[in-house]
Motif scaffolding. Structure first.
Motif, PDB file in Angstrom:
ATOM      1  N   GLU A   1       0.811  -1.356   0.070  1.00 35.50           N
ATOM      2  CA  GLU A   1      -0.068   0.023  -0.103  1.00 35.50           C
ATOM      3  C   GLU A   1       0.895   1.103   0.010  1.00 35.50           C
ATOM      4  O   GLU A   1       0.567   2.115  -0.838  1.00 35.50           O
TER       5      GLU A   1
ATOM      6  N   ARG B   1       2.672   0.544  -3.752  1.00 37.64           N
ATOM      7  CA  ARG B   1       1.723   1.314  -4.275  1.00 37.64           C
ATOM      8  C   ARG B   1       0.948   0.601  -5.398  1.00 37.64           C
ATOM      9  O   ARG B   1       0.746   1.226  -6.497  1.00 37.64           O
TER      10      ARG B   1
ATOM     11  N   TYR C   1      -4.604  -4.938  -4.878  1.00 36.60           N
ATOM     12  CA  TYR C   1      -3.934  -6.228  -4.058  1.00 36.60           C
ATOM     13  C   TYR C   1      -5.165  -7.007  -3.806  1.00 36.60           C
ATOM     14  O   TYR C   1      -6.194  -6.810  -2.956  1.00 36.60           O
TER      15      TYR C   1
ATOM     16  N   TYR D   1      -8.295  -5.218  -2.649  1.00 38.05           N
ATOM     17  CA  TYR D   1      -8.176  -3.829  -2.367  1.00 38.05           C
ATOM     18  C   TYR D   1      -7.884  -2.985  -3.480  1.00 38.05           C
ATOM     19  O   TYR D   1      -7.159  -3.432  -4.149  1.00 38.05           O
ATOM     20  N   ARG D   2      -8.301  -1.626  -3.344  1.00 35.04           N
ATOM     21  CA  ARG D   2      -7.805  -0.780  -4.390  1.00 35.04           C
ATOM     22  C   ARG D   2      -7.299   0.557  -3.843  1.00 35.04           C
ATOM     23  O   ARG D   2      -7.798   0.883  -2.847  1.00 35.04           O
ATOM     24  N   LEU D   3      -6.275   1.063  -4.346  1.00 36.82           N
ATOM     25  CA  LEU D   3      -5.520   2.267  -3.866  1.00 36.82           C
ATOM     26  C   LEU D   3      -6.317   3.341  -4.202  1.00 36.82           C
ATOM     27  O   LEU D   3      -6.597   3.803  -5.246  1.00 36.82           O
TER      28      LEU D   3
ATOM     29  N   ARG E   1      -4.341   5.054   0.013  1.00 34.22           N
ATOM     30  CA  ARG E   1      -4.739   4.033   0.977  1.00 34.22           C
ATOM     31  C   ARG E   1      -5.442   2.822   0.296  1.00 34.22           C
ATOM     32  O   ARG E   1      -6.188   3.219  -0.465  1.00 34.22           O
ATOM     33  N   TYR E   2      -5.350   1.629   0.832  1.00 32.21           N
ATOM     34  CA  TYR E   2      -6.274   0.721   0.357  1.00 32.21           C
ATOM     35  C   TYR E   2      -7.644   0.806   0.818  1.00 32.21           C
ATOM     36  O   TYR E   2      -7.901   0.856   2.004  1.00 32.21           O
TER      37      TYR E   2
ATOM     38  N   ARG F   1     -11.261  -1.496   0.658  1.00 32.38           N
ATOM     39  CA  ARG F   1     -11.758  -2.889   0.320  1.00 32.38           C
ATOM     40  C   ARG F   1     -12.847  -2.965  -0.684  1.00 32.38           C
ATOM     41  O   ARG F   1     -13.885  -2.186  -0.258  1.00 32.38           O
TER      42      ARG F   1
END
Length: 256
Positions: A137, A141, A145, A158-160, A164-165, A167
């Motif tokens: 993260e 980056r 994930y 998870y998406r940045l 920040r990730y 969910r």
């Protein structure tokens, strides 16, 4: 668009992929890791080939990503089970990559997937500078994930967003969309190679399963067989019609 990772300070001389360790001596943790990575690569390759018609993308499997320079080089490295990097050559200066060095290329991976053998504690570790979640993260980056647990068979994505990730919630099909690729991640409970497991697999945005190369070949063969059967049926119908015309005293081959 590819995410730019943080680079070194101007004038710094940092090692490249040939000067950094390409292994930490760790063993693969279970027999499903290799076929799982193969399944992801095989099914996603047509999607990535369409996204990158110039062939400029790289896929890593248990390969090191160096995100910072450290006195002990492996302290600045993580080796995801699978990852995809857009807009980079699969080779580096015409040579096989030994690892992916962020300060050398600057483009962060788009998607990282970890295959958790246990309860996923290691994959969710947010310890600064060392925990996998924190590193993916905050340092690497990666745009997306995924944490896949083969037992009991589930995935988190998870998406940045704003560094920040966040969910991602499952859609109505109970799968997790990755909109830029037009795919969904989910669990496929079936047999792959010689193992029947809840595999991590991809569908398109219509909900259709992305086939493996073997499944694509079978599909092409079935379509070819169907075309031959249709052609044979058309020929048989034409022959029957010609026979009826001859019975009525009409020569179907006579010029008009």
């Amino acid at each position: 668009m590819a995410t730019l990772a943080p680079g070194p300070m101007e004038g710094q001389e940092l090692p490249d992929h040939k000067q950094l360790p390409e292994t930490d001596g760790a063993i693969v943790r279970n027999f499903a890791e290799h076929p799982q990575a193969m399944l992801l690569t095989d099914t996603l390759r047509p999607v990535l080939d369409r996204r990158h018609p110039d062939g400029q993308y790289a896929i890593g499997q248990d390969s090191g990503i160096y995100f910072r320079s450290a006195p002990r080089p492996l302290d600045g490295c993580k080796a995801p089970d699978w990852f995809y990097v857009p807009d980079v050559s699969p080779l580096l200066n015409g040579e096989v990559r030994r690892s992916y060095v962020l300060w050398q290329e600057l483009i962060a991976p788009f998607l990282i997937a970890e295959f958790a053998t246990g309860d996923g504690e290691e994959e969710r570790d947010r310890t600064p500078r060392t925990g996998k979640f924190w590193v993916y993260e905050r340092a690497i980056r990666a745009d997306f994930y995924a944490i896949y647990e083969v037992d009991p068979g589930r995935v988190e994505l998870y998406r940045l967003v704003d560094r920040r990730y966040q969910r991602i919630k499952p859609n109505r099909r109970k799968r997790f969309p990755i909109e830029p690729l037009g795919i969904e991640l989910g669990i496929w409970r079936d047999r792959y190679q010689n193992q029947e497991l809840p595999w991590l697999r991809c569908w398109d945005h219509h909900g259709l399963l992305l086939p493996t190369s073997e499944e694509r070949a079978v599909g092409e063969s079935a379509r070819a067989d169907a075309e031959h059967e249709r052609a044979d049926a058309e020929h048989e119908r034409a022959e029957r019609l010609a026979a009826r015309l001859r019975a009525l005293g009409v020569d179907p081959d006579a010029p008009e």
